[in-house]
Design an enzyme around this catalytic site. Sequence first.
Site, PDB file in Angstrom:
ATOM      1  N   ASP A 100       0.861  -1.183   0.000  1.00  0.00           N
ATOM      2  CA  ASP A 100       0.000   0.000   0.000  1.00  0.00           C
ATOM      3  C   ASP A 100       0.898   1.235   0.000  1.00  0.00           C
ATOM      4  OD1 ASP A 100      -1.931   1.912   0.308  1.00  0.00           O
ATOM      5  OD2 ASP A 100      -2.674   1.199   2.240  1.00  0.00           O
ATOM      6  N   ASP A 103      -2.824   2.318  -6.010  1.00  0.00           N
ATOM      7  CA  ASP A 103      -1.793   2.344  -4.974  1.00  0.00           C
ATOM      8  C   ASP A 103      -1.755   1.094  -4.097  1.00  0.00           C
ATOM      9  OD1 ASP A 103      -4.180   2.798  -3.721  1.00  0.00           O
ATOM     10  OD2 ASP A 103      -3.547   4.588  -2.634  1.00  0.00           O
ATOM     11  N   GLU A 104      -2.412   0.018  -4.530  1.00  0.00           N
ATOM     12  CA  GLU A 104      -2.429  -1.209  -3.739  1.00  0.00           C
ATOM     13  C   GLU A 104      -2.319  -2.438  -4.631  1.00  0.00           C
ATOM     14  OE1 GLU A 104      -4.905  -1.477   0.251  1.00  0.00           O
ATOM     15  OE2 GLU A 104      -6.139  -0.705  -1.378  1.00  0.00           O
TER      16      GLU A 104
END
Length: 424
Positions: free
Chosen positions: A26, A121-122
């Site tokens: 993350d 973003d993950e």
Amino acid sequence: MGQHETYRDTENGALEWKGPAIGLLDLDAFFASVEQLDHPDWRGKPVIVGGSSKKRGVVSTASYEARRFGVHSAMPAFQAERLCPQAIWTQGRYERYHEMSDIVMSFLLDETPLVEQVSIDEAFFDVTPGRFSRENPVAICARVQARVAELGITCSIGVGPNKTVAKIASEQEKPRGLTAVWPGTERKFLAPLPVGAMSGIGTATQAKLEGMGIKTLGQLSRLSCTDAQRMFGVAGPRMVMRAAGLERSAVAAAAEHEVPKSVSNERTFGEDLINEDEVKAAVMHISGLVGRRLRTKGLKGRTVTLKLKYDARTGHTAQAALPSRTDQESVFGREALRLLPQIWSPGMKVRLLGVGVSGFDEAEPVQLGLFQTDQEVRDEKAERLAAATDALKARFGDDSVRYGRDLRFDGRVSDTQPMNKEKF
């Protein structure tokens, strides 16, 4: 680094991992971190990526300096401005964020082909020892984290025997955290955490659980599957299993050209729409945005969804199936207009409006006719027009060809930059 020790490699003294190892990376305050990277004078200062309060903007991402004042994602801009009046605001540069995201994902792919990106973003990744490497999963995660730091941004990583544990672990020591939940310690790790720490448990489910006296994942793990199914339906027993750390999950390698489940666009308006003509024009305006994205991606869908929000919290959706798959806003936009009376009446305020298309792989009936209907003739002309305007926009820019339905909303929508609404 958080660790839950159970096994030790007697040969070299390092902890030994036995069994599945799934990580969740993350990126910390990603958008704001990229802005601070690209603007050195912003480093160490509160930075907010989002739209302005004058146009009903919302916070997309807040730097950790801004979070100390209580600012968080999805917060209305006017509230964030009150909490942190000294913040630096920027609308965001999503091409730049995607560029950085792609680099980070390449770091994961250097370690394993099993990388499942769930957002910009993950990403989940599988580093089970013996599958693609015999290296300790924690060492792999540390190497990835170091490579991300060399870019000038940071990430937090959780690693555990399944996705649920990895996701929760990634949130324990942000920013720059690396939390490893070793095989055999899942239940001990999860037990004291609040039920809301587990993804999939929203506010309504959490309130229902707390009404039953269940406040922690440990308490939830002791709920009988019979009671769980009675209270929460078929999802209940799986929720209990996840709370006990017993989930068995796999990381799916993304296809080179993965097909999303849906493509949509939505817009928040600076002032509420009330007039029927304007609401209908907004439906077709947003349908046009979706149509172009569908054609760019070579996708055709058979299900259309219309979404309205009447204020910051209240809204409804309506959905309908089309006779056949399409990428033409003249077709699915017309159906969205038919859905409008189901969730809106003249005089009602419209704060946000969205249109989505899905069902890209749905079967459709084959109907053969000898003659085209008048509507089919009009749709065929609209399809040729759409192809021509797409070509002009691709060559000369999005503003080179515009319809009246688009021009009437110039300057009237929130300046919060929308992310691509593609759900996988």
